[in-house]
Design a protein around this motif. Structure first.
Motif, mmCIF file in Angstrom:
data_model
loop_
_atom_site.group_PDB
_atom_site.id
_atom_site.type_symbol
_atom_site.label_atom_id
_atom_site.label_comp_id
_atom_site.label_asym_id
_atom_site.label_seq_id
_atom_site.Cartn_x
_atom_site.Cartn_y
_atom_site.Cartn_z
ATOM 1 N N UNK A 64 0.810 -1.226 0.000
ATOM 2 C CA UNK A 64 0.000 0.000 0.000
ATOM 3 C C UNK A 64 0.840 1.272 0.000
ATOM 4 N N UNK A 65 1.797 1.372 0.896
ATOM 5 C CA UNK A 65 2.592 2.605 0.986
ATOM 6 C C UNK A 65 3.438 2.814 -0.269
ATOM 7 N N UNK A 66 4.004 1.739 -0.789
ATOM 8 C CA UNK A 66 4.808 1.849 -2.012
ATOM 9 C C UNK A 66 3.933 2.142 -3.227
ATOM 10 N N UNK A 67 2.729 1.588 -3.245
ATOM 11 C CA UNK A 67 1.803 1.880 -4.342
ATOM 12 C C UNK A 67 1.431 3.357 -4.357
ATOM 13 N N UNK A 68 1.280 3.939 -3.177
ATOM 14 C CA UNK A 68 0.953 5.367 -3.103
ATOM 15 C C UNK A 68 2.076 6.204 -3.706
ATOM 16 N N UNK A 69 3.316 5.869 -3.368
ATOM 17 C CA UNK A 69 4.459 6.586 -3.938
ATOM 18 C C UNK A 69 4.555 6.370 -5.452
ATOM 19 N N UNK A 70 4.339 5.106 -5.868
ATOM 20 C CA UNK A 70 4.367 4.802 -7.293
ATOM 21 C C UNK A 70 3.314 5.575 -8.060
ATOM 22 N N UNK A 71 2.144 5.731 -7.450
ATOM 23 C CA UNK A 71 1.068 6.481 -8.087
ATOM 24 C C UNK A 71 1.402 7.951 -8.234
ATOM 25 N N UNK A 72 2.008 8.538 -7.199
ATOM 26 C CA UNK A 72 2.409 9.950 -7.256
ATOM 27 C C UNK A 72 3.427 10.168 -8.373
ATOM 28 N N UNK A 73 4.410 9.280 -8.436
ATOM 29 C CA UNK A 73 5.442 9.398 -9.466
ATOM 30 C C UNK A 73 4.837 9.249 -10.862
ATOM 31 N N UNK A 74 3.924 8.306 -11.018
ATOM 32 C CA UNK A 74 3.310 8.095 -12.325
ATOM 33 C C UNK A 74 2.493 9.312 -12.750
ATOM 34 N N UNK A 75 1.774 9.928 -11.815
ATOM 35 C CA UNK A 75 1.018 11.133 -12.145
ATOM 36 C C UNK A 75 1.936 12.266 -12.607
ATOM 37 N N UNK A 76 3.088 12.416 -11.955
ATOM 38 C CA UNK A 76 4.053 13.436 -12.365
ATOM 39 C C UNK A 76 4.565 13.141 -13.774
ATOM 40 N N UNK A 77 4.882 11.869 -14.035
ATOM 41 C CA UNK A 77 5.368 11.487 -15.368
ATOM 42 C C UNK A 77 4.341 11.803 -16.443
ATOM 43 N N UNK A 78 3.080 11.494 -16.156
ATOM 44 C CA UNK A 78 2.016 11.764 -17.129
ATOM 45 C C UNK A 78 1.874 13.265 -17.369
ATOM 46 N N UNK A 79 1.883 14.043 -16.289
ATOM 47 C CA UNK A 79 1.666 15.491 -16.391
ATOM 48 C C UNK A 79 2.702 16.145 -17.287
ATOM 49 N N UNK A 80 3.964 15.731 -17.149
ATOM 50 C CA UNK A 80 5.030 16.401 -17.879
ATOM 51 C C UNK A 80 5.415 15.690 -19.177
ATOM 52 N N UNK A 81 4.732 14.598 -19.488
ATOM 53 C CA UNK A 81 4.994 13.883 -20.743
ATOM 54 C C UNK A 81 4.038 14.293 -21.856
#
Length: 248
Positions: A64-81
């Motif tokens: 759960x905690x790692x998934x939350x971090x992974x989700x935040x990182x993925x959202x950043x990648x999407x936003x700037x891609x």
């Protein structure tokens, strides 16, 4: 079976060495000590049996905690891609089976709920934690992609090609394609897996799209992830087909 990444053949030894490293990582993620088993296939079987003992909720809570971090990182990648993507690809040549058989077998594994399918899908790659159908054409996936330090949860809707940038290659008669979204609906990429008949069997091109900001090292490593899972799925589908043929 022959496996090619970036036009280069992937040897069984290379694939085994990659599996071994990822198996060790997965035991650690599950809070378990890696058994002292020298045979990699036997060790992967032990890992799969461990995963099968957990409920969906237990697996999710462990990550759960790692998934939350992974989700935040993925959202950043999407936003700037924006709409730009990177691609992980792997090619497979397999004799003695047809593209129709592969497509039917693949659809069954991805979209039909059964204990056997759970076992096969968790066995296909050490980095698989959840692969389960959620709708008639939908699938939930929780996995580590490439050599990412964090897992990601996403949902593939097969038949929905919204935003896919990988073009359809019409030399492949069949495909399994779909967009990948996060829980909030954010599109993060997708898949376009294509299948065609040859004189002796089938050729498969597996493709996964990532946001362009994702590190190239993760995308490249995910090509071996594709090699691992698809080689397992293809061999399983072929063995099942041969078994049916022998019984008929």
């Amino acid at each position: 079976m022959k496996i090619f990444i970036d036009g280069n053949s992937l040897s069984p030894e290379q694939l085994t060495n990659w599996k071994r490293k990822r198996i060790k990582k997965t035991f650690h993620n599950l809070g378990q000590k890696e058994p002292q088993i020298s045979n990699t296939d036997a060790l992967l079987k032990e890992l799969t049996q461990l995963k099968m003992q957990y409920s969906y909720e237990e697996i999710y809570n462990k990550l759960k905690s790692k998934l939350k971090l992974g989700g935040i990182i993925m959202h950043v990648c999407v936003k700037f891609s924006g709409n730009k993507r990177k691609f992980a690809k792997a090619d497979f040549h397999l004799d003695g089976i047809t593209a129709e058989d592969i497509l039917n077998g693949f659809d069954n594994l991805m979209l039909k709920q059964s204990k056997e399918n759970d076992l096969i899908n968790l066995s296909a790659c050490p980095d698989h934690y959840v692969l389960r159908p959620i709708t008639e054409n939908g699938q939930e996936v929780i996995e580590y992609t490439g050599n990412s330090p964090f897992p990601v949860q996403f949902f593939i809707i097969y038949g929905d090609e919204t935003g896919l940038t990988t073009p359809r290659d019409n030399s492949y008669q069949f495909q399994s394609a779909g967009v990948a979204r996060m829980k909030d609906g954010t599109i993060i990429g997708g898949v376009r897996h294509q299948f065609k008949n040859t004189d002796t069997g089938v050729e498969v091109r597996a493709t996964v799209e990532f946001p362009a900001l994702c590190p190239t090292s993760i995308v490249k490593a995910h090509q071996i992830h594709l090699a691992c899972e698809f080689s397992y799925w293809l061999q399983f589908i072929k063995s099942q087909k041969m078994g049916i043929t022998e019984q008929s």
